[in-house]
Design an enzyme around this catalytic site. Sequence first.
Site, PDB file in Angstrom:
ATOM      1  N   HIS A   1      37.119  36.115 -33.065  1.00  0.00           N
ATOM      2  CA  HIS A   1      36.541  34.836 -33.216  1.00  0.00           C
ATOM      3  C   HIS A   1      37.424  33.598 -32.737  1.00  0.00           C
ATOM      4  O   HIS A   1      37.134  32.469 -32.827  1.00  0.00           O
ATOM      5  CB  HIS A   1      36.472  34.508 -34.667  1.00  0.00           C
ATOM      6  CG  HIS A   1      35.016  35.209 -35.331  1.00  0.00           C
ATOM      7  ND1 HIS A   1      34.900  36.799 -35.194  1.00  0.00           N
ATOM      8  CD2 HIS A   1      33.948  34.550 -35.830  1.00  0.00           C
ATOM      9  CE1 HIS A   1      33.637  36.680 -35.640  1.00  0.00           C
ATOM     10  NE2 HIS A   1      33.226  35.726 -36.010  1.00  0.00           N
TER      11      HIS A   1
ATOM     12  N   GLY B   1      28.955  38.656 -41.356  1.00  0.00           N
ATOM     13  CA  GLY B   1      27.801  37.996 -40.581  1.00  0.00           C
ATOM     14  C   GLY B   1      26.412  39.131 -40.620  1.00  0.00           C
ATOM     15  O   GLY B   1      26.171  39.572 -41.687  1.00  0.00           O
TER      16      GLY B   1
ATOM     17  N   ASN C   1      37.552  32.373 -43.105  1.00  0.00           N
ATOM     18  CA  ASN C   1      36.318  31.885 -43.614  1.00  0.00           C
ATOM     19  C   ASN C   1      36.332  30.536 -44.532  1.00  0.00           C
ATOM     20  O   ASN C   1      37.299  30.484 -45.544  1.00  0.00           O
ATOM     21  CB  ASN C   1      35.934  32.906 -44.432  1.00  0.00           C
ATOM     22  CG  ASN C   1      34.456  33.025 -44.614  1.00  0.00           C
ATOM     23  OD1 ASN C   1      34.019  33.267 -45.754  1.00  0.00           O
ATOM     24  ND2 ASN C   1      33.644  32.670 -43.655  1.00  0.00           N
TER      25      ASN C   1
ATOM     26  N   TYR D   1      31.354  42.425 -49.365  1.00  0.00           N
ATOM     27  CA  TYR D   1      31.235  42.138 -48.314  1.00  0.00           C
ATOM     28  C   TYR D   1      32.605  41.695 -47.614  1.00  0.00           C
ATOM     29  O   TYR D   1      33.215  41.046 -48.277  1.00  0.00           O
ATOM     30  CB  TYR D   1      30.245  40.793 -48.358  1.00  0.00           C
ATOM     31  CG  TYR D   1      30.388  39.964 -46.898  1.00  0.00           C
ATOM     32  CD1 TYR D   1      29.488  40.337 -45.729  1.00  0.00           C
ATOM     33  CD2 TYR D   1      31.104  38.793 -46.742  1.00  0.00           C
ATOM     34  CE1 TYR D   1      29.714  39.612 -44.443  1.00  0.00           C
ATOM     35  CE2 TYR D   1      31.237  38.141 -45.593  1.00  0.00           C
ATOM     36  CZ  TYR D   1      30.563  38.685 -44.440  1.00  0.00           C
ATOM     37  OH  TYR D   1      30.597  37.917 -43.266  1.00  0.00           O
TER      38      TYR D   1
END
Length: 509
Positions: free
Chosen positions: A79, A56, A191, A49
């Site tokens: 973002h 997401g 993150n 991932y």
Amino acid sequence: MKTGKEIHLDTLYALLFQDETLELAPECTANIERSYDFLKTFAADKIIYGINTGFGPMAQYRIENDSLTALQYNIIRSHATGAGQPLPPLYVRAAMIARLYTFVQGKSGVHPELPALLTAFINHHICPLIPEHGSVGASGDLVQLAHIALTLIGEGEVFYQGQLRPTAEVMNELKLTPLRMHIREGLSVTNGTSVMTGIGIVNLIYARKLLRWGVVASVMMNEIAASYDDFLSEPLNAAKHHPGQQQIALAMRRLLEGSQCVRRRENELYTGEHTEKIFTHKVQPYYSLRCTPQILGPVLDTLTNVERVLVGEINSACDNPIVDPDTENIYHGGNFHGDYVAFEMDKLKISVTKLTMLAERQLNYLFHDRINGILPPFVNLGTLGLNYGLQASQFTATSTTAECQTLSTPMYVHSIPNNNDNQDIVSMGTNAALLAKTVIENSYQVMSVLFMALVQAVDCLEIEEKLSTQSRAVYTEIRAFFPRFADDTPKYKEIAAMTEYLKKGTDEL
């Protein structure tokens, strides 16, 4: 200041408030390099991932090899969508230190260039422009961290030497090279819980100072009221088994050493000499004076737990996935979820609100001549009716306390699903931290008015020389910039100066 794999509150205080320079110990750099080397080998032929998938709800889409670098830049640029007022540089600096310490754990797989550049930003006091609003605190502080990441790649804007400037310009001036993407640097830097944790650390430091001032004010209040001192006695407070209460009572006993203002019950009421039917001096003072160990004790216990959680969080790997060279595996999960921080920030703001309510009630005692029976209304040292003392300052304290009470509604229970329901339960941790920040700022304003009233009351009663050594020292420091007054003058600058004085104080009880 050389720091190891773990960082603690005293070191954070030195970095944030004493302009210490941060230097990572060699083992920290070794952890980071080891994690990166393992990821580079492990990821070569696997689906992981955020390395070769979308982010997401887009994680079901595989990304081709020729687009992997663009993928990491895209999460940063897409973002960086925050809104609202810029987060003050002190809180941004704390957030960057928190982010750095996630990488120090050696479980993020980032190239050593990233923590090195982040360290340079911290030491040069380069503070990325981060709008306050944008995080739901579930994949952590994606939006606010993206604004930090945007500056690390040489884009966006930063505050440097008091000015907002283009990042590229500042980096060029300091000969800093923008971050390059190697494997997963874009995802790793955006993150996690670092912004809410950074704000939380500053909140905690300021709240600890507030608590200390709440204790000092309560001591001076009881000196002004000439209270009986047994409400602080060791046997009484030991009868209730809460460490916070016992520590507050002990701190107040120490602060009262040398005071000639408080009374001893055994010397006055236990002699068998009293024959009067009505006592002119209260046998027991109001709760806002007598119950301070029981009121401030839970605040102290709360702050102790907040510190435990925040220090634990800052020394954790809070991104996803977790790269673990020890087990030679990569684990997908939710360490970026901010519930621990959110819950503690809610508890922090509730405890600070209660401290503020205590200060407001103590202020009311000083201002209300029919309650205290010893002071003129609003500790007015001028001509009653012609002059007004601190009468209007009470409006400020009352309204600000009321705002704290409203803001103390918990954020922790206000999850709203979003992100195509991928984030179907979120922490709202950064919102909780920001609301706690506002409550703390409000509390300093209320506490400022209280201390203005305390020193006026000391002068009115002419008890300066009878105060304890510690109370007299505080009185002298305050009178150095806030002189005794009788004539009416605007007080907004004095409130601001008092707030600044209180914020620079110690947090040691």
